[in-house]
Design an enzyme around this catalytic site. Sequence first.
Site, mmCIF file in Angstrom:
data_model
loop_
_atom_site.group_PDB
_atom_site.id
_atom_site.type_symbol
_atom_site.label_atom_id
_atom_site.label_comp_id
_atom_site.label_asym_id
_atom_site.label_seq_id
_atom_site.Cartn_x
_atom_site.Cartn_y
_atom_site.Cartn_z
ATOM 1 N N CYS A 110 -3.726 -7.816 6.033
ATOM 2 C CA CYS A 110 -5.141 -7.203 5.545
ATOM 3 C C CYS A 110 -6.140 -8.419 5.130
ATOM 4 O O CYS A 110 -5.894 -9.171 4.300
ATOM 5 C CB CYS A 110 -4.916 -6.258 4.199
ATOM 6 S SG CYS A 110 -6.264 -5.682 3.527
ATOM 7 N N CYS A 117 -18.369 -8.550 -2.700
ATOM 8 C CA CYS A 117 -18.851 -7.342 -2.026
ATOM 9 C C CYS A 117 -19.927 -6.608 -2.631
ATOM 10 O O CYS A 117 -19.944 -6.803 -3.958
ATOM 11 C CB CYS A 117 -17.564 -6.396 -1.828
ATOM 12 S SG CYS A 117 -18.017 -4.897 -0.907
ATOM 13 N N CYS A 343 -7.455 -5.337 -3.576
ATOM 14 C CA CYS A 343 -8.235 -6.408 -3.107
ATOM 15 C C CYS A 343 -9.090 -6.946 -4.417
ATOM 16 O O CYS A 343 -9.659 -6.108 -5.107
ATOM 17 C CB CYS A 343 -9.143 -5.692 -2.204
ATOM 18 S SG CYS A 343 -10.893 -5.742 -2.260
HETATM 19 S S1 SF4 Z 1 -13.397 -1.042 -2.243
HETATM 20 FE FE1 SF4 Z 1 -14.105 -3.273 -2.819
HETATM 21 S S2 SF4 Z 1 -14.222 -4.157 -1.025
HETATM 22 FE FE2 SF4 Z 1 -14.168 -2.211 -0.299
HETATM 23 S S3 SF4 Z 1 -16.376 -1.680 -0.153
HETATM 24 FE FE3 SF4 Z 1 -15.779 -0.953 -2.003
HETATM 25 S S4 SF4 Z 1 -16.294 -2.518 -3.518
HETATM 26 FE FE4 SF4 Z 1 -16.216 -3.239 -1.330
#
Ligand code: SF4
Length: 356
Positions: A110, A117, A343
């Site tokens: 992954c 982000c 993540c």
């Molecule tokens: S889950 Fe985390 S990495 Fe994925 S879009 Fe949402 S904030 Fe971004």
Amino acid sequence: MIDSNLRSLNEEEMAHVVKEMKAQRFRAKQLFEWVHGKNVTEFAEMSNLGKNFLADLSKNYDLGHNKIIKRQVSADGTEKYLLELSDGEAVECVLMRYRGDFSKKRNTICVSSQVGCAMGCTFCATGQSGFVRNLSAGEIVGQIYEVNHLLATEGAESIGNVVFMGMGEPFLNWDNVYKAIKLLNDKNGQNIGIRRISLSTCGIAEGIRKLADSGLDITLAVSLHAATDSERSKIMPINERIPLGELMAACSYYQKKAKKRITFEYALMAGKNDSAGNIMELKNLLKELDCHVNIIPVNPVADTKSIFRPEKKAVSDFAKALKKAGINCSVREEKGLDIDGACGQLRGKIAKKGLF
Ligand code: SF4
């Protein structure tokens, strides 16, 4: 401008580099095979390119300087890596050692597409830390190359599947993600089958349409997590800008054009999106699509005190009820819970300790 990281370059771009160096065209193919096929980490490993050629090449180009600075191994065999980039930033990738049918090994990685982000999903550690920058194509494939290099030294199977589901929203870095996919799929590179590559989006409708138009035969997954605008907006701020109507229209467009089943990810959160009412909402939302719902019992994130992991029984009851409602679904195998598997958790932890 051509990236100085050779891992970002396709064969055509390498041919341009080679031409500038007044070397013969076949050097580009050799260079491509060393960089993308054999994952070299040092120029000296490219033994058939000649010392003079390599010395010239190293004046303007490098191999990306991605370095594994931390490796965590879970009791279930899942491994999480923190990679330092050339500017001191860091990204995570996770290796899952599944065993599929006939016990055939199927290592899946992954990978991240951005440092941080901007999407701010409330259940995600990366989303809590904000956006830093996009990864280059070389930094994306570099995650696979560095881990493969390590696996080779340990005599382990190389990576067979790639999932763009790590840090970042892949469609907000589409050009580099697209290029990375082409590089990974190249028969002189990693030669990873295009159908063994998946991409997960938080719901960037324009990106879904672009993917449909690109003709790339990868698997599309959409992070859904709630089936009404009011509920989804509470956990995924992107829903304010791209509400479900717009997202579903893009999914229909994709399905008509790509003729592929779509996976919807549903992070199950105790008391938030696991009721009988939520099942009916899901049914209504997805009834027109050929799709599969992947139920993921949410990983606890230390900084979000309002999100709780559901009990095992609640997860299986939810899956049963969803199937009964006519929605294809499965519960995703839990991986790496003991190593901050979700993540952004490892990067967040290390950053707090001031290690990068
Ligand atoms: S889950 Fe985390 S990495 Fe994925 S879009 Fe949402 S904030 Fe971004």
